[in-house]
Write an enzyme that holds these catalytic residues in place. Structure first.
Site, PDB file in Angstrom:
ATOM      1  N   ASP A  10      15.297  47.905  48.502  1.00  0.00           N
ATOM      2  CA  ASP A  10      15.887  49.128  49.052  1.00  0.00           C
ATOM      3  C   ASP A  10      16.980  48.687  50.018  1.00  0.00           C
ATOM      4  O   ASP A  10      16.706  48.235  51.121  1.00  0.00           O
ATOM      5  CB  ASP A  10      14.823  49.962  49.765  1.00  0.00           C
ATOM      6  CG  ASP A  10      15.399  51.183  50.483  1.00  0.00           C
ATOM      7  OD1 ASP A  10      16.591  51.499  50.267  1.00  0.00           O
ATOM      8  OD2 ASP A  10      14.665  51.819  51.260  1.00  0.00           O
ATOM      9  N   LYS A  72      26.562  50.817  54.289  1.00  0.00           N
ATOM     10  CA  LYS A  72      26.306  51.542  53.040  1.00  0.00           C
ATOM     11  C   LYS A  72      27.190  52.776  52.931  1.00  0.00           C
ATOM     12  O   LYS A  72      27.576  53.183  51.832  1.00  0.00           O
ATOM     13  CB  LYS A  72      24.829  51.922  52.959  1.00  0.00           C
ATOM     14  CG  LYS A  72      24.404  52.585  51.666  1.00  0.00           C
ATOM     15  CD  LYS A  72      22.899  52.759  51.651  1.00  0.00           C
ATOM     16  CE  LYS A  72      22.400  53.453  50.409  1.00  0.00           C
ATOM     17  NZ  LYS A  72      20.931  53.538  50.383  1.00  0.00           N
ATOM     18  N   GLU A 173      17.108  56.368  44.300  1.00  0.00           N
ATOM     19  CA  GLU A 173      16.089  56.279  45.343  1.00  0.00           C
ATOM     20  C   GLU A 173      14.969  57.310  45.186  1.00  0.00           C
ATOM     21  O   GLU A 173      13.787  56.958  45.319  1.00  0.00           O
ATOM     22  CB  GLU A 173      16.761  56.382  46.711  1.00  0.00           C
ATOM     23  CG  GLU A 173      17.591  55.139  47.049  1.00  0.00           C
ATOM     24  CD  GLU A 173      18.526  55.329  48.220  1.00  0.00           C
ATOM     25  OE1 GLU A 173      18.532  56.441  48.805  1.00  0.00           O
ATOM     26  OE2 GLU A 173      19.240  54.378  48.562  1.00  0.00           O
ATOM     27  N   ASP A 195      14.668  63.365  50.268  1.00  0.00           N
ATOM     28  CA  ASP A 195      15.061  62.054  50.802  1.00  0.00           C
ATOM     29  C   ASP A 195      16.227  62.217  51.772  1.00  0.00           C
ATOM     30  O   ASP A 195      17.377  62.378  51.354  1.00  0.00           O
ATOM     31  CB  ASP A 195      15.447  61.140  49.638  1.00  0.00           C
ATOM     32  CG  ASP A 195      15.811  59.720  50.082  1.00  0.00           C
ATOM     33  OD1 ASP A 195      15.875  59.476  51.294  1.00  0.00           O
ATOM     34  OD2 ASP A 195      16.023  58.869  49.207  1.00  0.00           O
TER      35      ASP A 195
END
Length: 436
Positions: A10, A72, A173, A195
């Site tokens: 992850d 990210k 994800e 999420d």
């Protein structure tokens, strides 16, 4: 241990993790400091040596011009995409960087692209796994937000390659979270995966049936997460200190006071975390020149401030339900993913949206990495725990198709009883026609 072991990773905005299947259960591999989480922070020390993770965090306040975080959010994006964000980050761009060029970040006297910085984080996770196994690790499954576009996905694969990893699969994800959840619960039903991480928001609706995990709809926002909450609190704090510090939000003075911005950022993040369990918290930040920023904030005030941000998750959730042809009462379970779901106000919103109490028994920081480990186990030949599992994954965007193993609109992964060469089938929809 086998050198062919495949790990699940992850690669997160705030923290990153690496996991593998230990027997029938996925587990996270700790770092040499004993922590499961590797902060997604990269810095250069005084000798221009690269520092990653917890050891790099001190540079955020001591020498912020030599540190980078939340990289990210910059993956696969151009200069024009991130100019507005730079006022909240102490990142420096090369003076000769032009629009349309590959984005580069200056750390000390060196420059790095976002994939190169992400590769340093991946390399640290790779080292953690190799130390744990006592053997080389060269293959991985890496998770990405469901709403990452083609450029962002390619940038992630590039980071893996730079880190010395063969990226066998990019898995959404929420889908990874469903794998971890399904393996743990072993039950049928319809599951919503909410999420809310550091930089992105995804909502996915899945059907679980006898080992089949089918993503029937997904939606989200590639530019919504805990960083937006942090930036809002930073803006308010800086507005409070404009008079004393002479900062001006409209010009480059804010960036020149990177030390002050980072000190405030650390304080508001700590306050945000504390307010998940406390009714109020005091901010006391030492600023340049010996000044202090003092403020008390209650949970009620905090929730009022962040309400517009978390309300932005409502639209994607309703759209995902509509696309799945479902009503909230038809959702059997709700799974929370991402550290921002620890905020009580977020959990209350999810409960109201889906008319049921969300699951809090799974660690929202770890569940995606655990699911990636399950997927890695399937690709590696499976085990008793995964041999009958079937994953039907979808991406909500129109992506490029590579027949020999690239990005697809739908991925079907078969169980290990089928030869490895036949475990992946690639399909896409063109003008309503299925092409295989």
């Amino acid at each position: 241990m086998s050198s062919d072991r495949i790990v699940g990773i992850d690669l997160g905005t705030t923290n990153s993790l690496v996991a593998f299947m230990q027997g029938e259960n996925p587990v996270v591999i700790p770092g040499d400091d004993g922590s499961n989480l590797v902060p997604s922070v990269v810095a250069l020390d005084e000798k221009n040596q690269r520092v990653i993770g917890n050891a790099a965090r001190k540079y955020l306040t001591e020498t912020p011009e030599r540190a980078v975080y939340s990289i990210k959010r910059l993956m696969g994006r151009g200069v024009d995409d991130i100019r507005e964000e730079l006022k909240f980050f102490p990142f420096r761009l090369p003076e000769d960087l032009q629009a349309g060029e590959v984005l580069r970040i200056t750390l000390g006297d060196k420059t790095f692209t976002p994939p190169e910085i992400s590769a340093l984080i991946l390399r640290q996770l790779k080292r953690n796994a190799e130390r744990f196994f006592g053997a080389q690790v060269t293959k991985a499954v890496i998770t990405v937000p469901a709403y990452f576009n083609d450029a962002q996905r390619q940038a992630t694969k590039d980071a893996g390659r730079i880190a010395g990893l063969e990226v066998l699969r990019l898995v959404n994800e929420p889908t990874a979270a469903s794998l971890a959840y399904g393996l743990d619960k072993k039950k049928n039903g319809v599951v919503a995966v909410y999420d809310l991480g550091g930089g992105t928001f995804d909502i996915s609706i899945l059907k679980l049936h006898d080992g089949i995990f089918e993503v029937i709809s997904t939606n989200g926002d590639t530019h919504l997460g805990g960083d937006d909450i942090d930036n809002l609190l930073i803006t308010i704090a800086l507005a409070d200190t404009l008079g004393d510090l002479g900062l001006d939000l409209r010009n480059k003075d804010l960036r020149r006071n990177a030390e002050a911005v980072q000190a405030i950022r650390n304080a508001v993040i700590e306050a945000k975390i504390a307010l998940s369990s406390q009714s109020s918290v005091k901010l006391d930040v030492e600023l340049p020149g010996g000044k202090h920023y003092l403020r008390e904030i209650t949970r009620e005030q905090f929730e009022q401030l962040i309400q517009p941000i978390i309300d932005r998750t409502i639209g994607p959730c309703k759209q995902a339900l509509k696309d799945a042809g479902l009503k909230p009462e038809q959702i059997d379970e709700v799974v929370l993913v991402g550290g921002s779901t620890r905020i009580p106000k977020v959990r209350a919103l999810v409960k109201e949206l889906f008319q049921r109490e969300p699951h809090t028994d799974l660690n929202p920081d770890e569940v995606v990495a655990l699911g990636a480990a399950v997927q890695a186990n399937i690709l590696g030949g499976g085990s008793e725990a995964t041999e009958n599992m079937l994953l039907l994954d979808v991406t909500p965007l129109s992506l490029g198709i590579e027949v020999a193993g690239g990005v697809t609109d739908k991925i079907i992964l078969r169980n290990s009883t089928i030869p490895a060469s036949a475990t992946q089938f690639y399909t896409t929809q063109v003008d309503g026609q299925a092409n295989v």
